[in-house]
Design a protein around this motif. Sequence first.
Motif, short mmCIF file in Angstrom:
data_model
loop_
_atom_site.label_atom_id
_atom_site.label_comp_id
_atom_site.label_asym_id
_atom_site.label_seq_id
_atom_site.Cartn_x
_atom_site.Cartn_y
_atom_site.Cartn_z
N THR A 49 35.86 49.83 39.02
CA THR A 49 36.21 48.77 38.07
C THR A 49 36.29 49.32 36.65
OG1 THR A 49 35.09 47.13 39.46
CG2 THR A 49 35.54 46.51 37.19
N MET A 50 35.32 50.13 36.27
CA MET A 50 35.34 50.74 34.95
C MET A 50 36.55 51.65 34.78
SD MET A 50 33.76 50.91 32.03
CE MET A 50 32.00 50.58 32.09
N GLY A 51 36.88 52.40 35.83
CA GLY A 51 38.04 53.29 35.78
C GLY A 51 39.33 52.53 35.54
N TYR A 52 39.48 51.38 36.19
CA TYR A 52 40.70 50.57 36.01
C TYR A 52 40.74 49.97 34.61
CZ TYR A 52 44.07 46.78 36.42
OH TYR A 52 45.13 45.94 36.20
N LEU A 53 39.66 49.34 34.21
CA LEU A 53 39.63 48.65 32.92
C LEU A 53 39.85 49.60 31.75
CD1 LEU A 53 36.60 46.24 33.50
CD2 LEU A 53 39.02 45.63 33.45
N SER A 54 39.34 50.81 31.86
CA SER A 54 39.46 51.77 30.75
C SER A 54 40.90 52.19 30.49
CB SER A 54 38.61 53.01 31.03
OG SER A 54 39.14 53.76 32.10
N LYS A 55 41.78 51.98 31.47
CA LYS A 55 43.18 52.39 31.32
C LYS A 55 44.14 51.20 31.21
CE LYS A 55 42.45 56.69 33.89
NZ LYS A 55 41.00 56.51 34.03
N SER A 56 43.61 50.00 31.37
CA SER A 56 44.46 48.81 31.38
C SER A 56 44.56 48.17 30.00
CB SER A 56 43.91 47.79 32.38
OG SER A 56 44.60 46.56 32.28
N LYS A 57 45.75 47.65 29.70
CA LYS A 57 45.96 46.93 28.45
C LYS A 57 46.45 45.51 28.71
CE LYS A 57 47.01 51.19 25.94
NZ LYS A 57 48.01 51.95 25.13
N ASN A 58 46.27 45.06 29.95
CA ASN A 58 46.72 43.73 30.35
C ASN A 58 45.51 42.80 30.46
OD1 ASN A 58 47.43 41.45 32.11
ND2 ASN A 58 49.38 42.52 32.42
N ASP A 59 45.36 41.90 29.51
CA ASP A 59 44.18 41.04 29.46
C ASP A 59 43.98 40.22 30.73
OD1 ASP A 59 44.18 42.02 26.93
OD2 ASP A 59 44.13 40.10 25.90
N GLU A 60 45.07 39.65 31.24
CA GLU A 60 44.96 38.80 32.42
C GLU A 60 44.55 39.59 33.65
OE1 GLU A 60 44.98 35.50 32.60
OE2 GLU A 60 45.05 35.66 30.42
N ASN A 61 45.14 40.76 33.84
CA ASN A 61 44.76 41.62 34.96
C ASN A 61 43.30 42.05 34.85
OD1 ASN A 61 47.32 41.38 35.93
ND2 ASN A 61 47.93 43.50 35.54
N ASN A 62 42.86 42.33 33.63
CA ASN A 62 41.46 42.71 33.41
C ASN A 62 40.52 41.60 33.84
OD1 ASN A 62 42.46 45.05 32.31
ND2 ASN A 62 42.01 44.53 30.19
N LYS A 63 40.88 40.37 33.52
CA LYS A 63 40.03 39.23 33.88
C LYS A 63 39.98 39.04 35.40
CE LYS A 63 40.92 36.75 29.55
NZ LYS A 63 41.63 35.60 28.92
N ILE A 64 41.13 39.28 36.05
CA ILE A 64 41.19 39.12 37.52
C ILE A 64 40.30 40.17 38.20
CG2 ILE A 64 42.70 39.32 39.54
CD1 ILE A 64 44.95 38.18 37.75
N LEU A 65 40.40 41.43 37.74
CA LEU A 65 39.59 42.48 38.37
C LEU A 65 38.11 42.26 38.06
CD1 LEU A 65 40.29 45.04 40.11
CD2 LEU A 65 39.47 46.32 38.15
N LEU A 66 37.81 41.85 36.83
CA LEU A 66 36.42 41.58 36.47
C LEU A 66 35.84 40.49 37.38
CD1 LEU A 66 33.94 41.86 34.62
CD2 LEU A 66 34.97 40.12 33.14
N LYS A 67 36.59 39.46 37.63
CA LYS A 67 36.15 38.36 38.49
C LYS A 67 35.81 38.88 39.89
CE LYS A 67 37.58 33.74 40.12
NZ LYS A 67 37.52 33.97 41.58
N SER A 68 36.68 39.76 40.42
CA SER A 68 36.43 40.34 41.74
C SER A 68 35.15 41.17 41.74
CB SER A 68 37.63 41.21 42.15
OG SER A 68 37.40 41.82 43.41
N PHE A 69 34.96 41.95 40.68
CA PHE A 69 33.75 42.78 40.55
C PHE A 69 32.50 41.91 40.50
CE2 PHE A 69 30.51 44.47 37.66
CZ PHE A 69 30.16 45.64 38.32
N LEU A 70 32.53 40.87 39.69
CA LEU A 70 31.36 40.01 39.52
C LEU A 70 31.00 39.30 40.82
CD1 LEU A 70 32.13 38.41 36.03
CD2 LEU A 70 30.57 40.29 36.55
N GLU A 71 31.99 38.98 41.63
CA GLU A 71 31.74 38.31 42.92
C GLU A 71 31.09 39.24 43.93
OE1 GLU A 71 35.55 35.20 42.78
OE2 GLU A 71 35.66 37.07 43.93
N LYS A 72 31.33 40.54 43.81
CA LYS A 72 30.88 41.49 44.82
C LYS A 72 29.63 42.27 44.44
CE LYS A 72 35.61 42.05 46.55
NZ LYS A 72 36.11 40.87 45.82
#
Length: 473
Positions: A290-313
């Motif tokens: 999750t950290m690896g993806y977020l550190s390279k992403s500049k898309n706010d909406e995609n970041n929120k979607i991946l964060l949600k998946s991380f928080l659920e798991k």
Amino acid sequence: MKFYFTFLSVLITLISCKNDSNEHSINYAYLGGEIINPTTNFIVLTKDDAVIDTVKLDGRNRFLYKIKDLHEGLYTFSHGGEFQLILLEPEDSLLFRLNTLDFDESLVYSGKGNRKNNYFINEFLQNEDEEKYILKLCQLDGATYQKRVDSLKVSKISALESFSSKYNPSDLFLKIAKANIDYSYYFSKEVYPFGHYGKNKAAILKSLPEDFYDYRNEINYNDDFLSSHHNYNKFLRYNLSNLSLTSHDKHDNNACYDRKSLCYNLDRLKLIDSLISNPAIKDELLYHFTMGYLSKSKNDENNKILLKSFLEKSGNEASKKKMARYTNSINRIKEGEQLPEIRLVNYKEEILKINKLIDSPTVLSFWSHTYYDHFKESHYKLKELKVKYPEVKFIMVNIDSYAMEKSRRLLEGSGFNNTNEFKLENPEEATEVLAVYPMTKTILIDKNRKVANSNTNIFSVQFEEQLLGLINK
């Protein structure tokens, strides 16, 4: 130095003999050593991610520590952000010497328990060199590649058998040494599709010999014994990334593999959640990807979607809070917006607001004592860029919480001046606000103090093109 270790060995032996007469069971070990160019005045000793003790160095940067109620197995000693695993068994009196400027390469053990640990550190260094060779071999076809890595494994097994016949090591040593060989081999198989040329990774997988991944049937994804093991964890990361290619390919219409794809990263988190139940292993993998993806992403909406998946798991509340804050920081540092205000300290120990320093196109980079190679290489690179682009201001920020004098000594000792060099007044808060991860992260700011690029890398092939765009903005 030799006299010092000989003296310590004799001292430990005498103490051990005295204690043995009073103890029915031997369940302790000694650990001691000397650290050249220390970055702190202590080492931290841990086992299974639990801190056993913080051991202070004396005035000569040496220490000697007795581990009581020893639980034999792998321990970790760390110093200044660097760490290494050691195997400790009852009656061991292990001594080491290292130089922080060349941490792993300079590490040498003596005393009782030295042979097995020198075996492991030598193996660790050989594996680092082997990984570079493996990446070159990845350009071979699957069948030829398999023969080459099989040969490497046979050679390692032969070396272990030779060591075993000569020194008759414990069953515990053999268990760890065999796992090292196996998981190093498994890693070389899992890395193949990623290292092989060609963008269609799914097609590469389909071209492999049928038995290429037969060993997967024997993998324990919840091996508590190996949970802090470097080779095991490295294998898991590539194995899970590899397995995710198949599920991703099914609903991505055979599109070319893109590791930055939200869909692929969601598939990978889902796979981790389904395969792994060990909390420590599961949470580490979820956090890493999750950290690896977020550190390279500049898309706010995609970041929120991946964060949600991380928080659920994830079941780690501290990691969940940290990841949420990190995501918020990334989404705040937007192109066209002003850089968040933080306070820096210069080498005259004056406190300054970062935005007050920016009056021209600016490159903001970071460094740490922990990443010594990056410190040197980034400073050499910036020295070159300063000559080519005199109209650009280059600001380098040390993110460590160490005293100013340590950073000053490292800069001066390496031949770098401290012009436009700073430290963070509050490292923990500021690194979070600026989302400093990974260490190579660089921020470009235009002459109007607006963020032009929130996450680039001075070593990127596109960096100078980005720099020219910043100048002409």
